[in-house]
Design an enzyme around this catalytic site. Sequence first.
Site, PDB file in Angstrom:
ATOM      1  N   TYR A 108      -4.323  -1.981 -11.392  1.00 20.32           N
ATOM      2  CA  TYR A 108      -4.206  -0.840 -10.480  1.00 20.32           C
ATOM      3  C   TYR A 108      -5.579  -0.224 -10.317  1.00 20.32           C
ATOM      4  O   TYR A 108      -6.330  -0.056 -11.280  1.00 20.32           O
ATOM      5  CB  TYR A 108      -3.240   0.209 -11.032  1.00 20.32           C
ATOM      6  N   GLU A 194      -5.858   3.296  -2.340  1.00 19.16           N
ATOM      7  CA  GLU A 194      -5.151   2.742  -3.505  1.00 19.16           C
ATOM      8  C   GLU A 194      -4.893   1.257  -3.316  1.00 19.16           C
ATOM      9  O   GLU A 194      -4.441   0.825  -2.250  1.00 19.16           O
ATOM     10  CB  GLU A 194      -3.828   3.484  -3.685  1.00 19.16           C
TER      11      GLU A 194
END
Length: 386
Positions: A108, A194
Amino acid sequence: MNIHEYQAKKLLKHYSINIPKGFIVTDAKQLDNIFFEKDKSYIAKVQIHAGARNKAGGVQKISTKQEAIGFCQKFLGRRIVTPQTPKGGKVVSAIYIEEALNGNQELYLSIFADKNKQCNIALASKEGGIDIQDAFKKSTSNIVCIDPLLGFAQFYAKKALCAFNFKKEQANKFITLLSNLFRLYKDIDAELVEINPLIDTGYDFFALDAKIVIDDNALFRQDEVLSYRDILQEEPLEYQASQNNLNYVKLDGNIAMVVNGAGLAMACLDTIEDYGGKCANFLDIKGSATKESIIKALEIIYQDSRVKVVFVNIIGGIVRCDIVANALLDFCDTYNFSLPIVARLEGANKNEAIDMLSTFKKGNIAIVKTLKEGIEKVILSAGEKL
């Protein structure tokens, strides 16, 4: 402003960040001209401005053209409801199909503005993929605060590397990746960039999913990004408000608010909720409001069939109270508006405004002296108990 995943990936690619090969589909007939390689897997994803698509069947692994056609026919032009959409769901107007990639691990990576810390945050975790919120409860993420005055430097990327155990070659590629991601973040005035998951293939990194949110206040200088706007994904009333320089958010209640100033609007909303009422909207007409923009705000409220009462709470300064009163009277006459309106007016030209509203023939406008009196009146008018 939100953009779709495929648009976010287009931007990532422009900044030399790897993405799987893919294409966009807006009509199932387009697939007639697309070649699907034998013994190769693909991922089909509905394109909406909401997450958790996989939990509603909106992300599916496919292998053949027929499976792709079936997926497109199932979702295109229809609404999909996920845990992150409104109750009515979101309309699917596009589907993105890309090659399925496998990696050693799912990571992530994100960059976002932290207003409390007054800096840009790079957040890295070796626990990427779905249910990332649960992963952040563990000690597997690394938070790096990037000084906005200093800008991005390699030592920030090296600090983010502490979340991983990359070999030297992969570590250098990660530093380049994070540097490119921050450059994108700054260039497009993003609030959030993101990548989740970011897969490590052992020889490079690929963004399997991406989310980008742009600062609305910077759209005037972001022509290319602004062209990505999909108004079908936006709440129609919120879109109308944005086009008229109004801060409007649709809520779940039946008490409409018209307030000048975001702080006053938040205080008003919280107080109504504390007294047992439910607001239909957050609506800040701003200090620069004109008679025309106030009427537009009331027109937006008029389109919301759930509204039972309107609370007008104005502290007159730049926006004089008599301008607000004029707008209220013209609106009620034009639309034959008969729902109860409770008005609390303080500040510039307050007395003139009260005189105007007091003589209004329709009699649906009640004037109150205090916030407490106004809130109690709107709650009772909405049929709620105090």
